[in-house]
Design a protein around this motif. Sequence first.
Motif, PDB file in Angstrom:
ATOM      1  N   ARG A 159       0.828  -1.206   0.000  1.00 30.54           N
ATOM      2  CA  ARG A 159       0.000   0.000   0.000  1.00 30.54           C
ATOM      3  C   ARG A 159       0.863   1.258   0.000  1.00 30.54           C
ATOM      4  O   ARG A 159       0.519   2.262  -0.621  1.00 30.54           O
ATOM      5  CB  ARG A 159      -0.931  -0.016   1.209  1.00 30.54           C
ATOM      6  N   LEU A 160       2.005   1.207   0.695  1.00 29.87           N
ATOM      7  CA  LEU A 160       2.920   2.352   0.667  1.00 29.87           C
ATOM      8  C   LEU A 160       3.406   2.623  -0.752  1.00 29.87           C
ATOM      9  O   LEU A 160       3.643   3.772  -1.130  1.00 29.87           O
ATOM     10  CB  LEU A 160       4.125   2.088   1.589  1.00 29.87           C
ATOM     11  N   ALA A 161       3.546   1.555  -1.536  1.00 28.51           N
ATOM     12  CA  ALA A 161       4.033   1.712  -2.910  1.00 28.51           C
ATOM     13  C   ALA A 161       3.006   2.369  -3.816  1.00 28.51           C
ATOM     14  O   ALA A 161       3.353   2.843  -4.907  1.00 28.51           O
ATOM     15  CB  ALA A 161       4.420   0.345  -3.473  1.00 28.51           C
ATOM     16  N   THR A 162       1.748   2.421  -3.385  1.00 26.12           N
ATOM     17  CA  THR A 162       0.703   3.039  -4.203  1.00 26.12           C
ATOM     18  C   THR A 162       0.415   4.476  -3.806  1.00 26.12           C
ATOM     19  O   THR A 162      -0.318   5.175  -4.515  1.00 26.12           O
ATOM     20  CB  THR A 162      -0.604   2.229  -4.101  1.00 26.12           C
ATOM     21  N   TRP A 163       0.949   4.929  -2.680  1.00 23.74           N
ATOM     22  CA  TRP A 163       0.723   6.303  -2.223  1.00 23.74           C
ATOM     23  C   TRP A 163       1.804   7.207  -2.791  1.00 23.74           C
ATOM     24  O   TRP A 163       2.999   6.876  -2.732  1.00 23.74           O
ATOM     25  CB  TRP A 163       0.731   6.372  -0.697  1.00 23.74           C
ATOM     26  N   GLN A 164       1.405   8.338  -3.288  1.00 25.33           N
ATOM     27  CA  GLN A 164       2.357   9.230  -3.934  1.00 25.33           C
ATOM     28  C   GLN A 164       3.446   9.687  -2.969  1.00 25.33           C
ATOM     29  O   GLN A 164       4.620   9.774  -3.328  1.00 25.33           O
ATOM     30  CB  GLN A 164       1.627  10.445  -4.510  1.00 25.33           C
ATOM     31  N   THR A 165       3.076   9.948  -1.731  1.00 22.08           N
ATOM     32  CA  THR A 165       4.027  10.452  -0.741  1.00 22.08           C
ATOM     33  C   THR A 165       5.102   9.438  -0.409  1.00 22.08           C
ATOM     34  O   THR A 165       6.261   9.796  -0.168  1.00 22.08           O
ATOM     35  CB  THR A 165       3.286  10.857   0.554  1.00 22.08           C
ATOM     36  N   SER A 166       4.740   8.160  -0.392  1.00 28.23           N
ATOM     37  CA  SER A 166       5.676   7.113   0.054  1.00 28.23           C
ATOM     38  C   SER A 166       6.130   6.190  -1.064  1.00 28.23           C
ATOM     39  O   SER A 166       6.853   5.230  -0.802  1.00 28.23           O
ATOM     40  CB  SER A 166       5.021   6.280   1.159  1.00 28.23           C
ATOM     41  N   GLU A 167       5.739   6.471  -2.295  1.00 28.83           N
ATOM     42  CA  GLU A 167       6.029   5.553  -3.396  1.00 28.83           C
ATOM     43  C   GLU A 167       7.523   5.307  -3.573  1.00 28.83           C
ATOM     44  O   GLU A 167       7.960   4.163  -3.711  1.00 28.83           O
ATOM     45  CB  GLU A 167       5.440   6.100  -4.696  1.00 28.83           C
ATOM     46  N   ASP A 168       8.333   6.388  -3.559  1.00 27.58           N
ATOM     47  CA  ASP A 168       9.770   6.209  -3.802  1.00 27.58           C
ATOM     48  C   ASP A 168      10.442   5.436  -2.680  1.00 27.58           C
ATOM     49  O   ASP A 168      11.306   4.599  -2.920  1.00 27.58           O
ATOM     50  CB  ASP A 168      10.455   7.564  -4.001  1.00 27.58           C
ATOM     51  N   VAL A 169      10.018   5.686  -1.444  1.00 26.59           N
ATOM     52  CA  VAL A 169      10.580   4.953  -0.303  1.00 26.59           C
ATOM     53  C   VAL A 169      10.205   3.476  -0.391  1.00 26.59           C
ATOM     54  O   VAL A 169      11.049   2.587  -0.206  1.00 26.59           O
ATOM     55  CB  VAL A 169      10.085   5.551   1.037  1.00 26.59           C
ATOM     56  N   ALA A 170       8.944   3.204  -0.677  1.00 26.28           N
ATOM     57  CA  ALA A 170       8.484   1.819  -0.761  1.00 26.28           C
ATOM     58  C   ALA A 170       9.185   1.066  -1.885  1.00 26.28           C
ATOM     59  O   ALA A 170       9.562  -0.106  -1.726  1.00 26.28           O
ATOM     60  CB  ALA A 170       6.970   1.790  -0.970  1.00 26.28           C
ATOM     61  N   GLN A 171       9.368   1.729  -3.045  1.00 26.35           N
ATOM     62  CA  GLN A 171      10.058   1.082  -4.150  1.00 26.35           C
ATOM     63  C   GLN A 171      11.499   0.739  -3.789  1.00 26.35           C
ATOM     64  O   GLN A 171      12.013  -0.330  -4.149  1.00 26.35           O
ATOM     65  CB  GLN A 171      10.023   1.981  -5.390  1.00 26.35           C
ATOM     66  N   LYS A 172      12.148   1.626  -3.066  1.00 29.62           N
ATOM     67  CA  LYS A 172      13.523   1.357  -2.641  1.00 29.62           C
ATOM     68  C   LYS A 172      13.571   0.154  -1.699  1.00 29.62           C
ATOM     69  O   LYS A 172      14.477  -0.684  -1.783  1.00 29.62           O
ATOM     70  CB  LYS A 172      14.098   2.590  -1.959  1.00 29.62           C
ATOM     71  N   ILE A 173      12.586   0.064  -0.811  1.00 29.89           N
ATOM     72  CA  ILE A 173      12.518  -1.076   0.114  1.00 29.89           C
ATOM     73  C   ILE A 173      12.284  -2.372  -0.661  1.00 29.89           C
ATOM     74  O   ILE A 173      12.903  -3.412  -0.389  1.00 29.89           O
ATOM     75  CB  ILE A 173      11.409  -0.855   1.158  1.00 29.89           C
ATOM     76  N   LEU A 174      11.402  -2.327  -1.643  1.00 22.85           N
ATOM     77  CA  LEU A 174      11.107  -3.527  -2.431  1.00 22.85           C
ATOM     78  C   LEU A 174      12.343  -4.013  -3.184  1.00 22.85           C
ATOM     79  O   LEU A 174      12.600  -5.222  -3.252  1.00 22.85           O
ATOM     80  CB  LEU A 174       9.966  -3.230  -3.412  1.00 22.85           C
ATOM     81  N   TYR A 175      13.112  -3.074  -3.735  1.00 23.75           N
ATOM     82  CA  TYR A 175      14.339  -3.478  -4.431  1.00 23.75           C
ATOM     83  C   TYR A 175      15.394  -3.979  -3.443  1.00 23.75           C
ATOM     84  O   TYR A 175      16.214  -4.836  -3.784  1.00 23.75           O
ATOM     85  CB  TYR A 175      14.873  -2.321  -5.270  1.00 23.75           C
ATOM     86  N   SER A 176      15.371  -3.448  -2.216  1.00 23.33           N
ATOM     87  CA  SER A 176      16.280  -3.965  -1.187  1.00 23.33           C
ATOM     88  C   SER A 176      15.944  -5.415  -0.856  1.00 23.33           C
ATOM     89  O   SER A 176      16.838  -6.251  -0.676  1.00 23.33           O
ATOM     90  CB  SER A 176      16.196  -3.104   0.080  1.00 23.33           C
ATOM     91  N   ILE A 177      14.651  -5.727  -0.771  1.00 22.21           N
ATOM     92  CA  ILE A 177      14.231  -7.113  -0.525  1.00 22.21           C
ATOM     93  C   ILE A 177      14.705  -8.013  -1.658  1.00 22.21           C
ATOM     94  O   ILE A 177      15.267  -9.092  -1.429  1.00 22.21           O
ATOM     95  CB  ILE A 177      12.695  -7.194  -0.371  1.00 22.21           C
ATOM     96  N   GLU A 178      14.524  -7.553  -2.898  1.00 23.48           N
ATOM     97  CA  GLU A 178      14.952  -8.338  -4.056  1.00 23.48           C
ATOM     98  C   GLU A 178      16.456  -8.595  -4.017  1.00 23.48           C
ATOM     99  O   GLU A 178      16.922  -9.712  -4.273  1.00 23.48           O
ATOM    100  CB  GLU A 178      14.581  -7.602  -5.343  1.00 23.48           C
ATOM    101  N   CYS A 179      17.212  -7.559  -3.665  1.00 27.29           N
ATOM    102  CA  CYS A 179      18.678  -7.667  -3.669  1.00 27.29           C
ATOM    103  C   CYS A 179      19.182  -8.546  -2.533  1.00 27.29           C
ATOM    104  O   CYS A 179      19.993  -9.448  -2.746  1.00 27.29           O
ATOM    105  CB  CYS A 179      19.293  -6.270  -3.579  1.00 27.29           C
ATOM    106  N   GLU A 180      18.700  -8.303  -1.321  1.00 30.25           N
ATOM    107  CA  GLU A 180      19.220  -9.009  -0.151  1.00 30.25           C
ATOM    108  C   GLU A 180      18.783 -10.470  -0.102  1.00 30.25           C
ATOM    109  O   GLU A 180      19.479 -11.304   0.477  1.00 30.25           O
ATOM    110  CB  GLU A 180      18.787  -8.300   1.135  1.00 30.25           C
ATOM    111  N   MET A 181      17.649 -10.794  -0.732  1.00 25.87           N
ATOM    112  CA  MET A 181      17.134 -12.164  -0.685  1.00 25.87           C
ATOM    113  C   MET A 181      17.635 -13.010  -1.848  1.00 25.87           C
ATOM    114  O   MET A 181      17.155 -14.128  -2.059  1.00 25.87           O
ATOM    115  CB  MET A 181      15.594 -12.142  -0.696  1.00 25.87           C
ATOM    116  N   ARG A 182      18.602 -12.516  -2.610  1.00 24.53           N
ATOM    117  CA  ARG A 182      19.020 -13.219  -3.828  1.00 24.53           C
ATOM    118  C   ARG A 182      19.644 -14.582  -3.535  1.00 24.53           C
ATOM    119  O   ARG A 182      19.603 -15.464  -4.386  1.00 24.53           O
ATOM    120  CB  ARG A 182      20.000 -12.352  -4.626  1.00 24.53           C
ATOM    121  N   ARG A 183      20.226 -14.783  -2.366  1.00 26.46           N
ATOM    122  CA  ARG A 183      20.830 -16.085  -2.034  1.00 26.46           C
ATOM    123  C   ARG A 183      19.885 -16.967  -1.209  1.00 26.46           C
ATOM    124  O   ARG A 183      20.277 -18.045  -0.777  1.00 26.46           O
ATOM    125  CB  ARG A 183      22.144 -15.875  -1.276  1.00 26.46           C
ATOM    126  N   CYS A 184      18.671 -16.494  -0.982  1.00 27.49           N
ATOM    127  CA  CYS A 184      17.709 -17.254  -0.182  1.00 27.49           C
ATOM    128  C   CYS A 184      16.869 -18.161  -1.079  1.00 27.49           C
ATOM    129  O   CYS A 184      16.599 -17.837  -2.236  1.00 27.49           O
ATOM    130  CB  CYS A 184      16.791 -16.298   0.590  1.00 27.49           C
TER     131      CYS A 184
END
Length: 453
Positions: A159-184
């Motif tokens: 939901r944070l990724a759909t709000w204009q105010t928090s979209e950029d922060v949420a997208q950065k978090i989502l890419y962090s999950i993608e990056c850090e979980m690559r060996r999982c």
Amino acid sequence: MIDLDWKAKMVSSDPPNKPPRLSSKLHVSIPAIQFRGISNTYPIPASDSVCSAYDYYLRLPELRKLWNRKEFSNWKTESILKPALQALEITFRFVSTVLSDKRPYANRREWTRRIESLTTSQIELIASIIEDEAEDSTTRGTAPIADLSSTEGASLLPRLATWQTSEDVAQKILYSIECEMRRCPYTLGLGEPNLNGKPTLEYDTVCRPNEIHALKKSPYDHIKNQENQSVYTTHQILESWIHVAKQIIQRVTERIGSKEFSKASNDCYLIERIWKLLAEIEDLHLLMDPDDFLRLKNQLQMRSLDENSPYCFRSRELVEITKSCKELKHKVPEVLGVEVDPKGGPRIQEAAMRLYSEKKEFQKVYLLQALQAIEGALKRFFYAYQQVLVVAIGSLEAKGNGVLVSSESCDSLTQLFLEPTYFPSLDAAKTFLGESWSHEQPNRVERRSRRMQ
């Protein structure tokens, strides 16, 4: 100074590429060093009434029910990963709190950066826990995997990724999950790209986001102060990770007992990183508005006239994990496979020197290094906490809270980062090993100069 009496001080005929031979007779003379008011003691929590008030403010009894709920009998990592994921979900809520702050004087830019950094640090730790789970044959493949046909989730992050105010922060978090979980072997399934098409964790069933967010209001939510929600949320995240550390410490003890030294060392490094994370969480107090924070302190009546314990000692579990980390020093003889000399001889020290120099049982070396890493991180946490407290409430109030060193005494908080090492035998072993190499080096130079002549 330390007086070292070594037979190895004599010129040796050993080839220079061999490690120095360790004398079987070590004559150690270490003068007594006076640490005024400092000793290897254990912290004592604040009074029961004060600790109970702290628990009530943070709604910890309700949080603990969520942390300790067992829903997957075959999943051994549940007790560790569940509170970690719940801390992450609370952080998503914190993102919303920070970005919806309407105060014109709030340092939103720095708050955003710190929250992003804190979120990434937590994701890194969660990924490490999952990687260790996958490497252990007893826990591999036991995590609950979600049905890919179900895409609805209760987490706040999508939901944070759909709000204009928090979209950029949420997208950065989502890419962090993608990056850090690559060996999982699996990912969290919170809307991250999942480029490798990994299976996803049953996040909602494990984390219970709806139940977590039901605890978003403190019992003192009627207080009109924006920093109330900041303090409340910060400490809920803190307590969640303290609970994670508690569970991992228990596992360290079990793994040392079963001689799983490599796995125990991995856990110890996780504990070290959690202590660093706790310091990062405490640093958030530095971004709170000074006037609003001090007004909140008065509104909450945080200071008791008859209470001199540091504020952090109101957390019973923080005191508990501090004690448990210090107790790990008693595991050193078991790791080295020797018993403590009842006459006080250097039996443990000699065993440690042999272990370091022979380079055969390197898993034990990993573990001993990790144990000392925990000590360093623990002491850094309490030193950093002292500095945060001074900045947040002023040195005079901090002195009244018992966190400043005087010339006559040493308070309970300062003892934790000024007291002598928890591992004196390991410390002495490294001192003597280093000294032996320092005597070996001149011998090499002398032999080289003779050959040149």
